[in-house]
Write a protein that holds these residues in place. Sequence first.
Motif, PDB file in Angstrom:
ATOM      1  N   LEU A  41       0.826  -1.216   0.000  1.00  0.00           N
ATOM      2  CA  LEU A  41       0.000   0.000   0.000  1.00  0.00           C
ATOM      3  C   LEU A  41       0.856   1.259   0.000  1.00  0.00           C
ATOM      4  O   LEU A  41       1.989   1.257   0.490  1.00  0.00           O
ATOM      5  CB  LEU A  41      -0.886   0.031   1.254  1.00  0.00           C
ATOM      6  N   VAL A  42       0.291   2.344  -0.539  1.00  0.00           N
ATOM      7  CA  VAL A  42       0.890   3.674  -0.381  1.00  0.00           C
ATOM      8  C   VAL A  42       0.077   4.424   0.661  1.00  0.00           C
ATOM      9  O   VAL A  42      -1.000   3.982   1.072  1.00  0.00           O
ATOM     10  CB  VAL A  42       0.904   4.457  -1.718  1.00  0.00           C
ATOM     11  N   LEU A  43       0.582   5.568   1.109  1.00  0.00           N
ATOM     12  CA  LEU A  43      -0.116   6.360   2.127  1.00  0.00           C
ATOM     13  C   LEU A  43      -1.366   7.023   1.534  1.00  0.00           C
ATOM     14  O   LEU A  43      -1.484   7.151   0.305  1.00  0.00           O
ATOM     15  CB  LEU A  43       0.845   7.403   2.692  1.00  0.00           C
ATOM     16  N   PRO A  44      -2.298   7.472   2.385  1.00  0.00           N
ATOM     17  CA  PRO A  44      -3.573   8.021   1.891  1.00  0.00           C
ATOM     18  C   PRO A  44      -3.428   9.116   0.844  1.00  0.00           C
ATOM     19  O   PRO A  44      -4.151   9.128  -0.160  1.00  0.00           O
ATOM     20  CB  PRO A  44      -4.236   8.563   3.164  1.00  0.00           C
ATOM     21  N   ASN A  45      -2.494  10.049   1.044  1.00  0.00           N
ATOM     22  CA  ASN A  45      -2.353  11.166   0.098  1.00  0.00           C
ATOM     23  C   ASN A  45      -1.578  10.788  -1.166  1.00  0.00           C
ATOM     24  O   ASN A  45      -1.287  11.643  -1.984  1.00  0.00           O
ATOM     25  CB  ASN A  45      -1.691  12.373   0.771  1.00  0.00           C
ATOM     26  N   GLN A  46      -1.247   9.478  -1.305  1.00  0.00           N
ATOM     27  CA  GLN A  46      -0.572   9.013  -2.519  1.00  0.00           C
ATOM     28  C   GLN A  46      -1.455   8.075  -3.339  1.00  0.00           C
ATOM     29  O   GLN A  46      -1.030   7.575  -4.379  1.00  0.00           O
ATOM     30  CB  GLN A  46       0.736   8.288  -2.134  1.00  0.00           C
ATOM     31  N   LEU A  47      -2.685   7.864  -2.876  1.00  0.00           N
ATOM     32  CA  LEU A  47      -3.614   7.002  -3.607  1.00  0.00           C
ATOM     33  C   LEU A  47      -4.110   7.696  -4.884  1.00  0.00           C
ATOM     34  O   LEU A  47      -4.155   8.931  -4.956  1.00  0.00           O
ATOM     35  CB  LEU A  47      -4.787   6.624  -2.709  1.00  0.00           C
ATOM     36  N   PRO A  48      -4.506   6.934  -5.917  1.00  0.00           N
ATOM     37  CA  PRO A  48      -4.854   7.522  -7.227  1.00  0.00           C
ATOM     38  C   PRO A  48      -5.990   8.536  -7.186  1.00  0.00           C
ATOM     39  O   PRO A  48      -5.873   9.627  -7.737  1.00  0.00           O
ATOM     40  CB  PRO A  48      -5.248   6.293  -8.063  1.00  0.00           C
ATOM     41  N   GLN A  49      -7.109   8.173  -6.533  1.00  0.00           N
ATOM     42  CA  GLN A  49      -8.252   9.085  -6.544  1.00  0.00           C
ATOM     43  C   GLN A  49      -7.936  10.382  -5.804  1.00  0.00           C
ATOM     44  O   GLN A  49      -8.385  11.454  -6.201  1.00  0.00           O
ATOM     45  CB  GLN A  49      -9.491   8.411  -5.945  1.00  0.00           C
ATOM     46  N   TYR A  50      -7.147  10.279  -4.743  1.00  0.00           N
ATOM     47  CA  TYR A  50      -6.738  11.482  -4.005  1.00  0.00           C
ATOM     48  C   TYR A  50      -6.023  12.443  -4.953  1.00  0.00           C
ATOM     49  O   TYR A  50      -6.288  13.653  -4.949  1.00  0.00           O
ATOM     50  CB  TYR A  50      -5.819  11.098  -2.842  1.00  0.00           C
ATOM     51  N   GLY A  51      -5.115  11.907  -5.765  1.00  0.00           N
ATOM     52  CA  GLY A  51      -4.373  12.751  -6.711  1.00  0.00           C
ATOM     53  C   GLY A  51      -5.287  13.408  -7.732  1.00  0.00           C
ATOM     54  O   GLY A  51      -5.109  14.585  -8.073  1.00  0.00           O
ATOM     55  N   GLU A  52      -6.278  12.656  -8.220  1.00  0.00           N
ATOM     56  CA  GLU A  52      -7.225  13.206  -9.207  1.00  0.00           C
ATOM     57  C   GLU A  52      -8.033  14.352  -8.595  1.00  0.00           C
ATOM     58  O   GLU A  52      -8.183  15.421  -9.205  1.00  0.00           O
ATOM     59  CB  GLU A  52      -8.183  12.106  -9.672  1.00  0.00           C
ATOM     60  N   VAL A  53      -8.587  14.119  -7.405  1.00  0.00           N
ATOM     61  CA  VAL A  53      -9.408  15.136  -6.738  1.00  0.00           C
ATOM     62  C   VAL A  53      -8.569  16.385  -6.452  1.00  0.00           C
ATOM     63  O   VAL A  53      -9.011  17.519  -6.700  1.00  0.00           O
ATOM     64  CB  VAL A  53     -10.011  14.575  -5.429  1.00  0.00           C
TER      65      VAL A  53
END
Length: 329
Positions: A237-249
């Motif tokens: 896993l990556v950290l919460p702020n490195q997840l794909p949807q987080y980056g899109e938003v």
Amino acid sequence: MTKRKRHVVKHDNIVVFPGAFQTLIREAHMYAENYQYEEAVASFEKAFLYEDGDELALSAYAYALYELKAYDKVKNVCEQLLAMGTTLYVEVMELYVTVCMQLKEFHQVESLITTLIEENAFPIDQLEKFERLRSLNQEVAKNLQKKEDAQRLLEEQEFELSEFSALTPDEQSIRLHRLMDTNVRQLKTALKAIIECPTIHPFVQSLALILLVEQEVSIEITVSKFNKTMTINPINLVLPNQLPQYGEVKKIIESKLEQDPSTQEMVQYLMAKHAIVTYPFEWHSFEADDIAYGYIDFVQSMLGKVQEMDYEIIDFLQMLEKLTELHEV
């Protein structure tokens, strides 16, 4: 009568007057003899900018550093002296061994003293002193290990699920934060139980999972929250702020609020908090566009700007916001 011309040295474009090095070294020794160790170290270090120190200057510098508990620096100076082939070998080696013990490098001390004794590196009259140091090193190492074992047992009890569950979510969060700078591998089974427990607060579940992710701990975990279930391994896993949807938003929000940095900052603050609560699922029930505009509407409504909103998303964001306020749970 003509005056003698004196040679002027330049160091990094700074004029160094003749005798400056010697003056600084004399000052440093004077400070050291008067127990003014900070001043002594400062003078030595200024002097060493201009010239390399001899063994007397370097050994005095090392002892001054030792008094200031700058153990890493002392170790480096001792290694420099030993490489020079110092005539103060026994004194420097004793200081070196003592510093390694302070740095808890017990295995290195044991190996070093044993090797030097076997090679007859010490004078006969100094042999007993280093044998005592080796015994002291063994005793300190053993006591430290006992203390660490006791601490580990205490931590295991603190994070045992029945005891941990009796705490409030706020207390659980504080207890998990205490683990941030410690090795959590010995607690991975306890943390797995916390993450998998359906009665543990989702924010606390996430904090426990983040600890395992940050330290790349490998263990299979089944996470359930918000009517979703996923089997994961923290090592993947990556950290919460490195997840794909987080980056899109985040990208959409930055583009939309480019001219409104204060609102953008508030939105990103909420995003970061909420991403921890939903972790590792993100906002999968909604599209990135809808989440981004939902956050903008949510923050603007907090600022008193009434407008048409998607209330399904707003309700979801309000629920996430409430879940981050552990003290109110």
